[in-house]
Scaffold this motif. Sequence first.
Motif, mmCIF file in Angstrom:
data_model
loop_
_atom_site.group_PDB
_atom_site.id
_atom_site.type_symbol
_atom_site.label_atom_id
_atom_site.label_comp_id
_atom_site.label_asym_id
_atom_site.label_seq_id
_atom_site.Cartn_x
_atom_site.Cartn_y
_atom_site.Cartn_z
ATOM 1 N N UNK A 88 -4.553 3.503 -5.541
ATOM 2 C CA UNK A 88 -4.181 4.665 -6.418
ATOM 3 C C UNK A 88 -5.009 5.887 -6.406
ATOM 4 N N UNK A 89 -6.197 5.748 -7.004
ATOM 5 C CA UNK A 89 -7.116 6.795 -6.897
ATOM 6 C C UNK A 89 -7.506 7.243 -5.683
ATOM 7 N N UNK A 90 -7.655 6.306 -4.674
ATOM 8 C CA UNK A 90 -8.001 6.727 -3.391
ATOM 9 C C UNK A 90 -6.953 7.608 -2.768
ATOM 10 N N UNK A 91 -5.873 7.356 -2.926
ATOM 11 C CA UNK A 91 -4.839 8.420 -2.250
ATOM 12 C C UNK A 91 -4.796 9.655 -3.066
ATOM 13 N N UNK A 92 -4.785 9.740 -4.447
ATOM 14 C CA UNK A 92 -4.992 10.935 -5.036
ATOM 15 C C UNK A 92 -6.215 11.644 -4.611
ATOM 16 N N UNK A 130 1.770 9.864 -4.951
ATOM 17 C CA UNK A 130 2.088 11.171 -4.470
ATOM 18 C C UNK A 130 2.815 11.735 -5.660
ATOM 19 N N UNK A 131 3.698 11.047 -6.157
ATOM 20 C CA UNK A 131 4.412 11.527 -7.405
ATOM 21 C C UNK A 131 3.462 12.118 -8.646
ATOM 22 N N UNK A 132 2.641 11.332 -8.744
ATOM 23 C CA UNK A 132 1.416 11.870 -9.903
ATOM 24 C C UNK A 132 0.770 13.036 -9.430
ATOM 25 N N UNK A 133 0.296 13.308 -8.120
ATOM 26 C CA UNK A 133 -0.168 14.287 -7.637
ATOM 27 C C UNK A 133 0.824 15.537 -7.672
ATOM 28 N N UNK A 134 1.905 15.310 -7.204
ATOM 29 C CA UNK A 134 2.850 16.440 -7.146
ATOM 30 C C UNK A 134 3.103 17.093 -8.779
ATOM 31 N N UNK A 135 3.335 15.854 -9.662
ATOM 32 C CA UNK A 135 3.466 16.407 -10.971
ATOM 33 C C UNK A 135 2.561 17.175 -11.468
ATOM 34 N N UNK A 136 1.369 16.924 -11.274
ATOM 35 C CA UNK A 136 0.341 17.672 -11.878
ATOM 36 C C UNK A 136 -0.127 18.941 -11.036
ATOM 37 N N UNK A 137 -0.045 18.906 -9.707
ATOM 38 C CA UNK A 137 -0.404 20.306 -8.984
ATOM 39 C C UNK A 137 0.830 20.978 -8.293
ATOM 40 N N UNK A 138 1.877 20.576 -8.626
ATOM 41 C CA UNK A 138 3.188 21.244 -8.230
ATOM 42 C C UNK A 138 3.684 21.326 -6.893
ATOM 43 N N UNK A 139 2.873 20.210 -6.120
ATOM 44 C CA UNK A 139 3.429 20.138 -4.670
ATOM 45 C C UNK A 139 4.419 19.237 -4.365
ATOM 46 N N UNK A 177 0.848 -1.283 -0.095
ATOM 47 C CA UNK A 177 0.040 -0.280 0.090
ATOM 48 C C UNK A 177 0.958 1.405 -0.150
ATOM 49 N N UNK A 178 1.839 1.274 0.874
ATOM 50 C CA UNK A 178 2.878 2.138 0.747
ATOM 51 C C UNK A 178 3.335 2.527 -0.491
ATOM 52 N N UNK A 179 3.953 1.631 -1.357
ATOM 53 C CA UNK A 179 4.351 1.646 -2.598
ATOM 54 C C UNK A 179 3.547 2.274 -3.606
ATOM 55 N N UNK A 180 2.124 2.137 -3.538
ATOM 56 C CA UNK A 180 1.144 2.707 -4.255
ATOM 57 C C UNK A 180 0.855 4.145 -3.664
ATOM 58 N N UNK A 221 -5.587 11.110 -12.950
ATOM 59 C CA UNK A 221 -5.498 9.731 -13.572
ATOM 60 C C UNK A 221 -5.874 9.790 -14.982
ATOM 61 N N UNK A 222 -6.472 10.433 -15.648
ATOM 62 C CA UNK A 222 -6.563 10.656 -16.908
ATOM 63 C C UNK A 222 -7.102 9.543 -17.971
ATOM 64 N N UNK A 223 -8.098 8.986 -17.228
ATOM 65 C CA UNK A 223 -8.983 8.031 -17.794
ATOM 66 C C UNK A 223 -9.686 8.450 -18.891
ATOM 67 N N UNK A 224 -9.988 7.626 -20.078
ATOM 68 C CA UNK A 224 -10.870 8.012 -21.178
ATOM 69 C C UNK A 224 -12.002 8.092 -20.703
ATOM 70 N N UNK A 225 -12.431 9.397 -20.901
ATOM 71 C CA UNK A 225 -13.905 9.998 -20.283
ATOM 72 C C UNK A 225 -15.015 9.023 -20.959
ATOM 73 N N UNK A 226 -16.163 8.979 -20.204
ATOM 74 C CA UNK A 226 -16.979 8.041 -20.564
ATOM 75 C C UNK A 226 -18.165 9.124 -21.171
#
Length: 389
Positions: free
Chosen positions: A201-205, A112-121, A104-107, A269-274
Amino acid sequence: MRIPIPPDTDVSPSNSDSLRAQRESLGLTQQQVADGAGILLRQYQRFEFGERDITKAYASTFLAVCAVLQLPPFSFLPNAEKYKNYADSISKERGQAEMNRSDILSVARSAFDSFNSFMGTSYSLDNIKIEFFNSNNAAQTYTSFTTSNGFSYEDPSHRDFSMTVAEAFVGNTDCNDSTHFDGILVSTELPTGYENVVSYNEAFIHELAHIFCTTHEIPSAQKAGQRFYDLHCDDNSSTSDDTILNGQINAGYAIWREVIADIITDKIVSKRALLIEDIIEDAMRFANYVTITNNDSKFALQRYLSLILTAREIKNARSRISVSRTLDQLRLPFKQIILTVYDKLKNEPFYAIDFDFINALGAQSIAARIQNTKPDDLAAFARSHGLKL
């Protein structure tokens, strides 16, 4: 929050064949499967004909079809056997579907990396404390985690931890204080159908989005005691002496904080929008719960708004007029609230709020609950509260 289907880009091309073969083996028609899953016949046919990938559907649709066809959800993923073996090993090890904490901590680090990259945190395990709980120690862990770290606390007997995957907490110090930290409480037990560690992953983001917005949504939010909730929603806030205004502000803020967390998660997450047609069943199911007599109306309205606002037609709309036209054509309810939030999201920064916006959102949500309530139910509610219609 919505629990995501474990993401995987290498979807097997035989998904449609699996659906058809299983349906025929059970002696079911396409219509029977669609009815059982609570979706349109054409929706199911698209899955079976290979026009749309069922693993890209919303979790509720995906799981409903799997349930009707008696198919394990993980069987659609390319690494199905690996996931099954992992789940089996965990089950044998712990006697229940409980995830490994180090996994879980690895996820979490990846999220965190994905969030930081997008939001500049710069969120990390150094400034976000993570604590784990399960069904046996949920209330005790919640109490210990919140009180020992100075996080906001409410009586755990009033809470339902059974469907909580993660919950964020903001520290009680100024954000620029070197000792400041925030927290996330995480369940090691996911709901049935999602017993795979990548589901976190989505839960943490989503929870990082809560922390970020709480500390960035108004100019003073970096300071403890000067965040929007402190200033306008709390018992000692500016609205505490005005029952109606306080109710509107609290309603508006409760809806907004979940919608914006969903919007941020969707962006990262950038999933294909439905398409709206793919989520309309779920959306309308939530819309029908938005009444003055339903205590879960705020949650239902938030879920409805998130589904509509992340649908492809709304995300790709070029103007407010285009969104309005789409809502009218599809006769979707709560148009004014959708447009209010849509307008806000078009401003920069899209996550910033002010008192007037939250007040308007709250007033519109209460009006929507009243308008969506049957006359007899509304009259009974008014009588029970000593109100006159």
